[in-house]
Design an enzyme around this catalytic site. Structure first.
Site, mmCIF file in Angstrom:
data_model
loop_
_atom_site.group_PDB
_atom_site.id
_atom_site.type_symbol
_atom_site.label_atom_id
_atom_site.label_comp_id
_atom_site.label_asym_id
_atom_site.label_seq_id
_atom_site.Cartn_x
_atom_site.Cartn_y
_atom_site.Cartn_z
ATOM 1 N N GLU A 1 0.829 -0.561 -5.106
ATOM 2 C CA GLU A 1 -0.260 0.401 -5.165
ATOM 3 C C GLU A 1 0.352 1.783 -5.162
ATOM 4 O O GLU A 1 0.823 2.278 -4.139
ATOM 5 C CB GLU A 1 -1.210 0.229 -3.964
ATOM 6 C CG GLU A 1 -2.502 1.027 -4.141
ATOM 7 C CD GLU A 1 -2.675 2.167 -3.144
ATOM 8 O OE1 GLU A 1 -3.707 2.849 -3.217
ATOM 9 O OE2 GLU A 1 -1.773 2.379 -2.301
ATOM 10 N N ASP B 1 0.815 -1.202 0.000
ATOM 11 C CA ASP B 1 0.000 0.000 0.000
ATOM 12 C C ASP B 1 0.854 1.259 0.000
ATOM 13 O O ASP B 1 1.874 1.333 0.692
ATOM 14 C CB ASP B 1 -0.893 -0.034 1.258
ATOM 15 C CG ASP B 1 -1.858 1.119 1.343
ATOM 16 O OD1 ASP B 1 -2.772 1.174 0.517
ATOM 17 O OD2 ASP B 1 -1.699 1.960 2.247
#
Length: 532
Positions: free
Chosen positions: A240, A198
Site C-alpha cells: 500500500e 500498510d
C-alpha cells in the site's frame, strides 16, 4: 502464471462483516458462518483489515500488539479456525501488517516515553526540536498540523506520519527491523498466505528529503522479501503506497532484489470516476500509458473503493476541485484530500454506472480488489465521523440489523444503514441472491467470466484510439488470444464500427450472442467480446 496475477481479492473488514456472539461487533466466529458467500461470489483471496489488539482510535491501524487478536474479534484460536475454513473453501487469505507505526498504547511506546534513558527509546523517532525533516508533507491535513508531537513526560517530540496517537517506528534501529521479521514469522506460521503492508513508503527518515521512497526503505523491503521467499515460498506481499506508478516500480524490485508481488495502483482509481463524470476517456488512457511495465510474476492491484476516503492526492488541484464539486458537493462528504463515500452513493445509485465501473475494474490490467458490500451496492452514513461512514455493518438480509447481529440495535459498533434507498430492507445479500437480475448476480457473473478469461490476467493493453472520446475501448492480448472490451462513458447511446474480424465476436457476458461489424452501446453500456 502465479496465483496472484489473476486473482480476485476481497477486502473484508472483520468488525463489519458478521457478528457471531451477539455483542454488536463483527468477529471471526461470524465470519466463518458467512464465508460461503465469498466462495459463491468467486473470490480467490480475502484481505483482512487489522484485527490486532488496539484502542481502535484508527480502526485497528493503531496496533497495540502485533501478536494477538482484539477481544472483540475473538481469540487466536478463532482466527486459526477462520484461516482453516477459508482454505477449506478453496480461497486464500492475507492480513494487514501495519509496519510504519504503532499505537501510543503499545507497550514499546509506553516504555519508550517513560524516560529518555529507556531501553525502548530507540524504537521510535525522537527530537528536541520540531525543525527536523521539514520537507515532509503532512498526510492528515484535516486533523494534524505537524508530523511531530510533544511528549510531556520525557520532554521531547516524537515523529508520526499519521495521527499523533500513532508514533512511527524507528527502522534505523536493527531491533525494530528484527521485531518486524518476528511478527511476519508468527503469522505466516499460522498459515496465512501473505500480507497487505500498510504505508510502506515512510519507514525511514532522512534530512533534506521528503522522507518517502528512500533507498534505506527499499533495502529493508528487499531483506523482508528474501526472508519470506526463503522460509515461506508461495506467500505474497501487497504494497500500500499512494504514489505515482513510475515511483512504485522500485517496490516491485528486480531479479535478485525483489520486493513486492503486488502494488496498489492508486492513481487509476479516481480517473475512472473522472472519465464518467467528464464523458471522456483521456485521463484513464494517459495514466495507463504512463504506467511502466512491471517485472514478470508481479501485478498491479486495482480497486474502485476501499476502507479509506477516495483519495484525490494523485490528481491536479483543478481535477481535485472538479471531483469534489461533482461527487462531493457537501463539505461533510470530503476528508483530507479525498471523498468519504461508498461506490453506489458516489454515482447516485445509478445501476448502469455501478456496472460500468466494475466492467472497467475487471477488464483493465491488474488484479481486482472488491470492497465488502460493494457487490450489493451498499450505501454510506456520512453523519459518522472520519471514514466510519463507509465501514457500516454488512447487510445480509431484511432481518433486524440487516442480519449482521442479534444484538440490540443500540449495541452495534455502528448503526446499520436504514434509509429508504440504501437501507438493509432494500439492499441485502439474501434478496439479491434470489433475484437473477440483481446487481450481486451481475457482479458474480463478471467475476466468474473474468476468472475463466486468462488473457485478462497479464494480457497487454492496446487502445482503440479512433473512436469517440466518450468511449473507453481496448484490446487485451497475449500469446493465447485476444479480448475486446467496449465501454460507453456517456449518458447517450453510441454506435460505431467494430475492428474487422470474421466470422465475428462472441459476447462473453451474453452467452452465445454473436456480434458483427457494428455495435450499439446504450448509455453507460459495456460489452466483453471474444473473437471467434
Amino acid at each position: 502464471m502465479s496465483w496472484h496475477t489473476n486473482a480476485i481479492f476481497y477486502e473484508l473488514y472483520p468488525r463489519a462483516f458478521a457478528d457471531g456472539d451477539g455483542d454488536g461487533h463483527g468477529d471471526f466466529a461470524g465470519m466463518r458462518q458467512k464465508l460461503e458467500h465469498l466462495q459463491w461470489l468467486g473470490v480467490d483471496c480475502i484481505w483482512l483489515t487489522p484485527f490486532y489488539p488496539s484502542p481502535l482510535k484508527d480502526d485497528g491501524y493503531d496496533v497495540s500488539s502485533y501478536y494477538g487478536v482484539h477481544p472483540a474479534f475473538g481469540q487466536l484460536e478463532d482466527f486459526k479456525m477462520a484461516v482453516e475454513e477459508i482454505h477449506r473453501r478453496g480461497m486464500k487469505v492475507i492480513i494487514d501488517l501495519v509496519m510504519n507505526h504503532t499505537s501510543d498504547q503499545h507497550p514499546w511506546f509506553k516504555e519508550a516515553r517513560r524516560s529518555k534513558d529507556s531501553p525502548m527509546r530507540d524504537f521510535y523517532v525522537w527530537s528536541d526540536t520540531q525543525n527536523r525533516y521539514r520537507d515532509t508533507r503532512i498526510i492528515f491535513l484535516d486533523t494534524e498540523t505537524s508530523n511531530w508531537a510533544y511528549d510531556e513526560g520525557s520532554g521531547e517530540y516524537y515523529w508520526h506520519r499519521f495521527y499523533s496517537s500513532q508514533p512511527d517506528l524507528n527502522y534505523d534501529n536493527p531491533a525494530v527491523r528484527e521485531e518486524m521479521l518476528n511478527t511476519i514469522r508468527f503469522w505466516l506460521d499460522l498459515g496465512i498466505d501473505g500480507f497487505r503492508i500498510d504505508a510502506i513508503p515512510y519507514l525511514f527518515e532522512r534530512e533534506g528529503t521528503n522522507c518517502e521512497n528512500l533507498p534505506e526503505t527499499h533495502q529493508y523491503l528487499q531483506e523482508l522479501r528474501r526472508f519470506v521467499d526463503q522460509h515461506y515460498p508461495g506467500r505474497v506481499l501487497l504494497a500500500e503506497a499512494n504514489q505515482w506508478p513510475q515511483d512504485l516500480l522500485p517496490y516491485f524490485g528486480e531479479p535478485g532484489a525483489e520486493e513486492f508481488h503486488l502494488c496498489f495502483h492508486f492513481p487509476v482509481m479516481p480517473r475512472l470516476y473522472m472519465a464518467i463524470a467528464r464523458e471522456d476517456r483521456e485521463s484513464v488512457v494517459r495514466i495507463m500509458t504512463e504506467t511502466p511495465p512491471i517485472p514478470e510474476g508481479t501485478q498491479w492491484a486495482t480497486f474502485l473503493r476501499n476502507h479509506d476516503e477516495l483519495t484525490l492526492e494523485m490528481v491536479s488541484p483543478e481535477d481535485r476541485k472538479f471531483m469534489w464539486d461533482y461527487y462531493a458537493p457537501e463539505s461533510r462528504q470530503r476528508l483530507n484530500l479525498g471523498i468519504r463515500r461508498r461506490l453506489a452513493p458516489l454515482v447516485e445509485n445509478d445501476r448502469r454506472k455501478i456496472e460500468l465501473l466494475h466492467s472497467l475494474l475487471f477488464t483493465l490490467p491488474g488484479a481486482p480488489v472488491l470492497y465488502y458490500g460493494d457487490e450489493i451496492g451498499m450505501g454510506d452514513n456520512i453523519s459518522l465521523p472520519d471514514r466510519n461512514g463507509v465501514r457500516t455493518p454488512m447487510q445480509w438480509s431484511n432481518a433486524e440489523n440487516g442480519g449482521f447481529s442479534t444484538a440490540r440495535p443500540d449495541a452495534l459498533y455502528s448503526p446499520v444503514i436504514n434509509d429508504p434507498v440504501f437501507g438493509y430492507t432494500q439492499v441485502n445479500v439474501e434478496s439479491q441472491r434470489e433475484d437473477a437480475e440483481s446487481l450481486l448476480q451481475t457482479i458474480r457473473h463478471m467475476v466468474l467470466t473474468r476468472k475463466n478469461t486468462a488473457v485478462l490476467g497479464l494480457g497487454r493493453l492496446e487502445w482503440l484510439h479512433d473512436l469517440p472520446k466518450e468511449t473507453l475501448c481496448f484490446w487485451r492480448k497475449d500469446e493465447n488470444g485476444a479480448f475486446l472490451a467496449l465501454h460507453n462513458l456517456s449518458a447517450r447511446p453510441i454506435t460505431f464500427a467494430l475492428p474487422e474480424f470474421e466470422p465475428g465476436y462472441e459476447d462473453l457476458l451474453k452467452t452465445g450472442e454473436i456480434v458483427r461489424e457494428t455495435i450499439a452501446l446504450p448509455a453507460y453500456g459495456y460489452r466483453w467480446l471474444l473473437p471467434r
